[in-house]
Motif scaffolding. Structure first.
Motif, short mmCIF file in Angstrom:
data_model
loop_
_atom_site.label_atom_id
_atom_site.label_comp_id
_atom_site.label_asym_id
_atom_site.label_seq_id
_atom_site.Cartn_x
_atom_site.Cartn_y
_atom_site.Cartn_z
N LEU A 170 24.42 51.18 14.82
CA LEU A 170 25.46 51.28 15.82
C LEU A 170 24.61 51.58 17.27
O LEU A 170 25.90 50.81 18.15
CB LEU A 170 25.74 53.12 15.12
N LEU A 171 23.70 51.63 17.42
CA LEU A 171 23.44 52.19 19.00
C LEU A 171 22.88 50.71 19.83
O LEU A 171 23.55 50.14 20.23
CB LEU A 171 21.86 52.55 18.84
N ALA A 172 21.89 49.91 18.82
CA ALA A 172 21.61 48.53 18.81
C ALA A 172 23.47 47.50 19.58
O ALA A 172 23.56 46.77 20.28
CB ALA A 172 21.09 48.24 18.16
N LYS A 173 24.29 48.11 18.59
CA LYS A 173 25.18 47.78 18.94
C LYS A 173 26.10 47.67 20.36
O LYS A 173 26.83 47.25 20.85
CB LYS A 173 26.27 47.45 17.72
N PHE A 174 25.95 49.15 20.67
CA PHE A 174 26.47 49.48 21.38
C PHE A 174 25.67 48.85 22.69
O PHE A 174 26.23 48.64 23.66
CB PHE A 174 26.34 50.98 21.48
N HIS A 175 24.45 49.16 23.23
CA HIS A 175 23.53 48.80 23.99
C HIS A 175 23.86 47.16 24.31
O HIS A 175 23.18 46.03 25.04
CB HIS A 175 22.14 49.07 23.64
N HIS A 176 24.27 46.73 23.25
CA HIS A 176 24.60 44.75 23.37
C HIS A 176 26.01 44.67 23.97
O HIS A 176 26.00 43.66 24.60
CB HIS A 176 24.32 44.39 22.06
N SER A 177 26.90 45.82 23.85
CA SER A 177 28.11 45.66 24.85
C SER A 177 28.05 46.14 26.42
O SER A 177 27.04 46.49 26.87
CB SER A 177 29.20 46.81 24.09
N GLU A 178 28.93 44.45 27.20
CA GLU A 178 28.84 44.96 28.31
C GLU A 178 30.20 45.40 29.14
O GLU A 178 30.20 45.33 30.21
CB GLU A 178 27.77 43.16 28.57
N SER A 179 30.28 46.30 28.85
CA SER A 179 32.41 46.11 29.33
C SER A 179 32.36 47.81 29.79
O SER A 179 30.87 48.07 29.48
CB SER A 179 33.17 47.43 27.59
N ARG A 180 32.73 47.95 30.86
CA ARG A 180 32.99 48.47 31.91
C ARG A 180 32.84 50.55 31.42
O ARG A 180 32.18 50.90 32.11
CB ARG A 180 34.20 48.78 32.65
N TYR A 181 32.88 50.39 30.49
CA TYR A 181 32.80 52.05 29.71
C TYR A 181 31.47 52.37 28.92
O TYR A 181 31.07 53.34 29.14
CB TYR A 181 33.79 52.37 28.42
N HIS A 182 31.05 51.22 28.96
CA HIS A 182 29.37 51.67 29.09
C HIS A 182 28.34 52.50 29.40
O HIS A 182 28.08 53.47 29.03
CB HIS A 182 28.50 50.25 28.24
N ALA A 183 29.12 52.04 31.07
CA ALA A 183 28.12 53.33 31.37
C ALA A 183 28.84 54.68 31.74
O ALA A 183 28.03 55.79 32.29
CB ALA A 183 28.17 53.31 33.31
N LEU A 184 30.24 55.51 30.81
CA LEU A 184 30.53 56.02 30.90
C LEU A 184 30.41 57.14 29.64
O LEU A 184 30.56 58.34 29.90
CB LEU A 184 32.01 56.22 31.84
N ALA A 185 29.96 56.25 29.07
CA ALA A 185 30.12 56.57 27.46
C ALA A 185 29.47 57.72 27.09
O ALA A 185 28.50 57.63 27.43
CB ALA A 185 30.25 55.60 25.85
N ASP A 186 30.01 59.12 26.09
CA ASP A 186 29.06 59.46 25.30
C ASP A 186 29.02 58.94 24.03
O ASP A 186 29.60 59.08 23.02
CB ASP A 186 29.90 60.87 25.87
N ILE A 187 27.56 58.85 23.89
CA ILE A 187 27.33 58.96 23.00
C ILE A 187 26.51 59.84 21.76
O ILE A 187 25.24 58.97 21.33
CB ILE A 187 26.38 57.46 22.82
N SER A 188 26.94 60.88 22.17
CA SER A 188 25.37 62.09 22.06
C SER A 188 25.29 62.68 20.52
O SER A 188 24.28 63.27 19.70
CB SER A 188 25.54 63.15 22.87
N THR A 189 26.51 61.85 19.84
CA THR A 189 27.01 61.80 18.51
C THR A 189 26.86 61.22 17.43
O THR A 189 27.89 60.16 17.84
CB THR A 189 28.18 63.40 18.14
#
Length: 320
Positions: A140-159
């Motif tokens: 999931l983390l790898a998939k998230f870091h591959h994303s380039e959406s404008r939400y990327h910098a704001l997202a909480d991925i702590s759980t």
């Protein structure tokens, strides 16, 4: 709604001493603590969430607190619930001419207070969720870091749950580039003087390990056993993550005690690291955090917080 009284926020990763410091500051300034912790809202989840209720009595004085023990264990609680409950608590505090002192480590909740939050406008994608639930956290983390959406910098991925929601939002934005979603507005947030506790990594790790051992001795396993005995399902407890997830896996036979202890300790260390990463993102997004050196004496920390909060409050009053 009255929102002119600035918040005094004390944030930091798990085991950084937030509650202890916050209650002592509150006792001096005439404050009431509003918790910004996503799990302390639940009743009967005390040891695993680190409520430390004895900290709310300072020099014989009980410090009022809010948003602790407001939901039954087994229920779900999200950032929108928090914003609504926070607004009610804030109004009660400022109506009494008390200082609203926010204490917690759930960065996403704090961000929602300070910048506004609009991810509830992004619809649930149940098919995508089913697909993502099959993946490991690393995938999931790898998939998230591959994303380039404008939400990327704001997202909480702590759980894991928040990571899946972040992927859901990122996917929506990628597929709908013409849709405007406001994920933060200076005009929607509360004014706040923010103070951060960030012990050096090795000190933080030592505190986490010591605290986990203490909580196990205090009855963490028995606490989870009690929740299961009340009919709360293993899946519901696993949903809460960390202590409740791994102790439940131990009690249901999926992990040995030794494996549970090792995995839980590792995950708490990782969680603290993710918390710090989110706080750094908050700074990059323009939120000033006054970091307090861990080596300062308690009196120095308290004096620093009170002085800067009062200066901030005066400055804000002068600009109105």
């Amino acid at each position: 709604m009255r929102t002119d009284t600035p918040l005094l926020i004390i944030l930091g990763p798990t085991a950084s001493g937030k509650t202890h410091l916050a209650t002592r500051v509150a006792q001096i300034v005439g404050g009431e603590v509003i918790s910004a912790d996503s799990r302390q809202v639940y009743r009967q989840m005390d040891i695993g969430t680190g409520k430390d209720m004895d900290e709310y009595v300072v020099n014989g004085e009980s410090i009022p607190y809010h948003l602790i023990n407001i939901r039954d264990a087994g229920e779900q609680y999200n950032v929108n619930d928090f914003q609504h409950d926070f607004a009610d608590a804030y109004q009660k505090v400022v109506t009494r001419n008390r200082v609203p002192l926010v204490c917690g480590g759930t960065g996403f909740y704090l961000y929602a207070l300070l910048k506004g939050h609009a991810n509830d406008t992004v619809p649930v994608n149940r098919e995508l969720r089913i697909e993502l639930e099959r993946l490991s956290v690393d995938q999931l983390l790898a998939k998230f870091h591959h994303s380039e959406s404008r939400y990327h910098a704001l997202a909480d991925i702590s759980t894991r749950k928040r990571l899946i929601r972040a992927l859901e939002i990122s996917t929506f934005l990628d597929n709908n580039p013409n849709i405007e979603v406001d994920f933060g507005s200076e005009t929607n947030g509360y004014l706040a003087a923010i103070f951060g506790l960030a012990p050096p990594v090795e000190i933080r790790r030592g505190r986490i390990s010591t605290r986990l051992a203490t909580r196990l001795k205090q009855g963490l396993i028995e606490e989870v056993q009690g929740l299961l005995a009340q009919g709360i399902s293993p899946d519901a407890l696993i949903y809460y993550g960390l202590e409740y997830k791994y102790v439940t896996l131990f009690l249901t036979g999926s992990l040995t005690y030794e494996a549970m202890h090792t995995k839980l300790e590792t995950e708490i260390h990782r969680f603290a690291k993710r918390q710090m990463t989110f706080f750094r993102k908050m700074e990059k997004d323009g939120l000033k955090i006054n970091w307090i050196p861990d080596e300062w004496r308690e009196e120095e920390k308290i004096a620093f917080i009170i002085r800067h909060y009062r200066e901030f409050k005066t400055d804000q009053a002068g600009s109105m």
